[in-house]
Design an enzyme around this catalytic site. Structure first.
Site, PDB file in Angstrom:
ATOM      1  CG  HIS A  91      -1.912   1.116   0.738  1.00  0.00           C
ATOM      2  ND1 HIS A  91      -1.688   2.827   1.438  1.00  0.00           N
ATOM      3  CD2 HIS A  91      -3.512   0.752   1.303  1.00  0.00           C
ATOM      4  CE1 HIS A  91      -2.478   2.686   1.041  1.00  0.00           C
ATOM      5  NE2 HIS A  91      -4.232   2.020   0.807  1.00  0.00           N
ATOM      6  NE  ARG A 120      -5.764  -0.771  -0.508  1.00  0.00           N
ATOM      7  CZ  ARG A 120      -6.984  -1.409   0.335  1.00  0.00           C
ATOM      8  NH1 ARG A 120      -6.612  -2.728   0.312  1.00  0.00           N
ATOM      9  NH2 ARG A 120      -7.691  -1.176   0.585  1.00  0.00           N
ATOM     10  CE  LYS A 132      -9.486  -0.303  -2.999  1.00  0.00           C
ATOM     11  NZ  LYS A 132     -10.184  -0.543  -1.547  1.00  0.00           N
ATOM     12  CG  ASP A 179      -7.394   9.179  -2.813  1.00  0.00           C
ATOM     13  OD1 ASP A 179      -6.965  10.235  -2.462  1.00  0.00           O
ATOM     14  OD2 ASP A 179      -7.434   8.467  -1.677  1.00  0.00           O
ATOM     15  CB  CYS A 212      -3.707  11.078   0.279  1.00  0.00           C
ATOM     16  SG  CYS A 212      -5.359   9.480   0.145  1.00  0.00           S
ATOM     17  CE1 TYR A 213      -2.690   5.713  -0.801  1.00  0.00           C
ATOM     18  CE2 TYR A 213      -5.016   6.165  -2.162  1.00  0.00           C
ATOM     19  CZ  TYR A 213      -4.237   5.910  -1.141  1.00  0.00           C
ATOM     20  OH  TYR A 213      -4.681   4.966  -0.334  1.00  0.00           O
ATOM     21  CG  ASP A 262     -10.248  10.574  -2.835  1.00  0.00           C
ATOM     22  OD1 ASP A 262     -10.363  10.289  -4.212  1.00  0.00           O
ATOM     23  OD2 ASP A 262     -11.131   9.755  -2.234  1.00  0.00           O
ATOM     24  CG  ASP A 315     -10.049  15.981   3.456  1.00  0.00           C
ATOM     25  OD1 ASP A 315      -8.731  15.953   3.458  1.00  0.00           O
ATOM     26  OD2 ASP A 315     -10.551  15.109   3.059  1.00  0.00           O
ATOM     27  CG  HIS A 317      -8.070  14.476   0.399  1.00  0.00           C
ATOM     28  ND1 HIS A 317      -9.011  13.370   1.181  1.00  0.00           N
ATOM     29  CD2 HIS A 317      -7.460  13.272  -0.409  1.00  0.00           C
ATOM     30  CE1 HIS A 317      -9.394  12.378   1.444  1.00  0.00           C
ATOM     31  NE2 HIS A 317      -8.289  11.803   0.293  1.00  0.00           N
TER      32      HIS A 317
HETATM   33  C1  FPP Z   1      -6.510   2.567   3.370  1.00  0.00           C
HETATM   34  O1  FPP Z   1      -8.184   3.076   3.014  1.00  0.00           O
HETATM   35  C2  FPP Z   1      -5.482   3.059   3.822  1.00  0.00           C
HETATM   36  C3  FPP Z   1      -5.055   2.670   3.936  1.00  0.00           C
HETATM   37  C4  FPP Z   1      -4.919   2.067   5.257  1.00  0.00           C
HETATM   38  C5  FPP Z   1      -2.989   3.971   4.895  1.00  0.00           C
HETATM   39  C6  FPP Z   1      -3.605   5.082   6.120  1.00  0.00           C
HETATM   40  C7  FPP Z   1      -1.816   5.035   6.135  1.00  0.00           C
HETATM   41  C8  FPP Z   1      -1.596   6.327   5.848  1.00  0.00           C
HETATM   42  C9  FPP Z   1      -3.007   7.117   5.369  1.00  0.00           C
HETATM   43  C10 FPP Z   1      -0.557   6.465   5.821  1.00  0.00           C
HETATM   44  C11 FPP Z   1      -0.040   7.344   7.721  1.00  0.00           C
HETATM   45  C12 FPP Z   1       1.606   7.421   7.651  1.00  0.00           C
HETATM   46  C13 FPP Z   1       1.937   8.481   8.634  1.00  0.00           C
HETATM   47  C14 FPP Z   1       3.127   9.043   8.664  1.00  0.00           C
HETATM   48  C15 FPP Z   1       1.187   7.833  10.490  1.00  0.00           C
HETATM   49  P1  FPP Z   1      -8.570   2.802   1.984  1.00  0.00           P
HETATM   50  O2  FPP Z   1      -9.026   1.469   1.624  1.00  0.00           O
HETATM   51  O3  FPP Z   1     -10.147   3.294   2.431  1.00  0.00           O
HETATM   52  O4  FPP Z   1      -8.367   3.597   0.457  1.00  0.00           O
HETATM   53  P2  FPP Z   1      -7.635   1.939  -0.672  1.00  0.00           P
HETATM   54  O5  FPP Z   1      -8.625   2.247  -1.650  1.00  0.00           O
HETATM   55  O6  FPP Z   1      -6.568   3.657  -1.112  1.00  0.00           O
HETATM   56  O7  FPP Z   1      -6.480   1.888  -0.192  1.00  0.00           O
HETATM   57 ZN    ZN Z   2      -7.215  10.247  -0.318  1.00  0.00          ZN
HETATM   58  K     K Z   3      -8.993   5.600  -0.421  1.00  0.00           K
END
Ligand code: FPP
Ligand code: ZN
Ligand code: K
Length: 490
Positions: free
Chosen positions: A298, A346, A349, A352, A354-355, A397, A404, A407
């Site tokens: 991820h 990942r 998916k 977004d 934030c990536y 996103d 927010d 993002h």
């Molecule tokens: C899946 O969300 C995303 C996560 C589980 C990642 C969360 C972790 C961070 C944001 C990193 C934190 C960093 C520090 C430094 C503490 P989802 O399943 O909603 O998103 P997806 O579909 O994009 O994978």
């Molecule tokens: Zn995001």
């Molecule tokens: K997401």
């Protein structure tokens, strides 16, 4: 509730923008794809005869190449449906200008700095009652807002004293920061608090951190296998490893485990013991990096892992030592969504914003390890400028989502990764340079300048340099480390 103590402002509640339909977006394209090359040409001349420009002057095969929509699987699943919906939401913003933003010289929306500054200033204000569920995330809300504001070139010194007094009661007597007064400490809160105070960067902000108890707290997170938990008995993942090293490095804490660290009982003596091998075990069969050994790769956890290795030593040495780099690069290059241009976190998916940072921010790190020019920085910048800017301010996103602080912060950090060229100067000894002691590797970066030869952003669309490892304004990490290097003991 308010992220920052002592202010009274309403959080804006903008309505979501209208979503164009997939039919509207792709109707013209479907028509183009149905035509043979010769039909296309006759259509084109008809169009010219009737003095309208209905179709562009390229053949269908050229058209297909130009939009680079990847080969689509014929099997419809939940995954392909949401991907189609995402394309439906994003394409109008890449092909047109639905928000009527001012355009830069490349025909893309300009970075609307003033609107985003206004949004983030509001995000530091008071929240409606349903934000109570976010109470433990107050340190994050502060960090994202402050970091975002500085990336936009806004001077945050007006907030300095309030940031210090807001965080003071969050610090736990046994070390580390919690999410609020009376809450138990946690590494995520400790990270957001430390970075926020370092962004403020005044002696009172630095001195408000109890470095001795922080050292003991981090010592209690170190695990016999080399990793770190997020809190006592909590998850052991790459966030913990990254956060522990960020804090030790910025605060110039001793690399030796404190005498009371439980991991000492299993023979460990320093924070680095078994750490590189533990990170290496997080690399998966896909080549990406997961939260913990055995999990799914991820983007957010990959950034944490690469950030951790970038603090342990020169990326060229630590990455090659602990990771299979060809596999990692294969996974990273597949994370850029086409034709959207932004990143997803990942396999299979959705793009977004934030990536833009979690994956986009991995690129300067692997570039410092010597693997250059294998991602499309213009496509990322285009996604951020055209698709991730919310009409009334703040970044999102994807189109259709609300903005927010999270993002907004990480889209802007990703834009910095796309716009700025870095060099890693490990081994070059400069008089008076910081970071000569333990965990000094992340202080060996230099800013070479902006990418100039090929770019899609104008003069006014450049963000301030974000430190590629510490994710704070360029210069702030160095100032903090210098301050703590000059201090005797704790
Ligand atoms: C899946 O969300 C995303 C996560 C589980 C990642 C969360 C972790 C961070 C944001 C990193 C934190 C960093 C520090 C430094 C503490 P989802 O399943 O909603 O998103 P997806 O579909 O994009 O994978
Ligand atoms: Zn995001
Ligand atoms: K997401």
């Amino acid at each position: 509730m308010s992220a920052l103590a002592g202010q009274d402002q309403e959080l804006p509640q903008p309505p979501p923008p209208p979503r164009p339909t997939l039919q509207e977006v792709t109707a013209a394209e479907d028509r183009i794809e149905e035509l043979s090359d010769s039909e296309w040409e006759s259509q084109d001349s008809e169009a010219q005869d009737s003095d309208t420009m209905a179709t562009p002057k390229i053949t269908p095969s050229e058209y297909v190449r130009s939009v680079t929509i990847p080969i689509q699987d014929k099997l419809a699943t939940g995954t392909t449906e949401v991907q189609d919906e995402t394309l439906e939401a994003v394409l109008p913003f890449l092909q047109g200008n639905p928000n009527d933003f001012e355009l830069n010289m490349f025909g893309l929306p300009t970075l609307r700095k003033e609107a985003h500054i206004k949004f983030l200033k509001h995000a530091l204000g008071r929240y409606p009652s349903n934000f109570a569920a976010m109470d433990a995330a107050r340190p994050w809300l502060l960090y994202w807002s402050l970091q975002g504001l500085t990336a936009l070139g806004h001077d945050v010194s007006e907030y300095g004293e309030r940031v210090v007094s807001t965080f003071a009661p969050f610090q736990h007597p046994t070390g580390g920061f919690g999410g609020g007064h009376g809450q138990l400490p946690h590494l995520a809160c400790s990270y957001a608090a430390t970075l926020s105070l370092i962004i403020v960067g005044t002696p009172s902000a630095y001195d408000s951190i109890n470095r001795r108890t922080m050292w003991h707290y981090l010592g209690r997170m170190k695990q016999p296998d080399g990793g770190f938990t997020m809190c006592p008995g909590g998850e052991e993942d790459t966030r913990g490893a990254f956060i522990a090293l960020v804090i030790i490095s910025l605060l110039n804490l001793p690399l030796d485990l404190p005498p009371d660290a439980p991991a000492r009982k299993t023979g460990l003596t320093t924070f680095l013991d078994h750490l590189g091998d533990w990170i290496g075990r997080c690399q998966t069969f896909e080549g990406g990096i997961s939260a913990a050994p055995g999990n799914e790769a991820h983007g957010a956890y990959a950034f944490c892992a690469l950030g951790c290795l970038s603090i342990m030593g020169a990326p060229a040495s630590t990455f090659n030592k602990y990771l299979d780099m060809p596999r990692l690069l294969h996974w990273m290059t597949a994370r850029q969504s086409a034709p959207e241009g932004g990143f997803h976190g990942r396999t299979n998916k959705l793009v977004d914003g934030c990536y833009s940072h979690w994956i986009g921010g991995c690129w300067p790190l692997v570039e410092a390890a010597g693997y250059t020019n294998i991602w499309n920085r213009n496509a990322l910048a285009r996604y951020i400028l055209a698709a991730a800017q919310f009409k009334k301010g703040g970044l999102v996103d994807k189109p259709g989502k609300r903005p927010d602080a999270y993002h907004t912060c990480y889209n802007l950090a990703g834009l910095s990764a796309a716009q700025w060229r870095f060099a890693y100067d490990g081994g070059v000894e400069v008089e008076g340079e910081v970071g000569k002691g333990d965990l000094g590797a992340a202080f060996c970066w230099r800013v070479e300048g902006e990418w100039e030869d090929q770019r899609v952003w104008g003069e006014g669309d450049t963000v301030r340099v974000v430190h590629p490892v510490f994710v704070v304004p360029w210069g702030k990490a160095e100032e903090a480390r210098r301050y703590f290097e000059e201090k005797e003991g704790f």
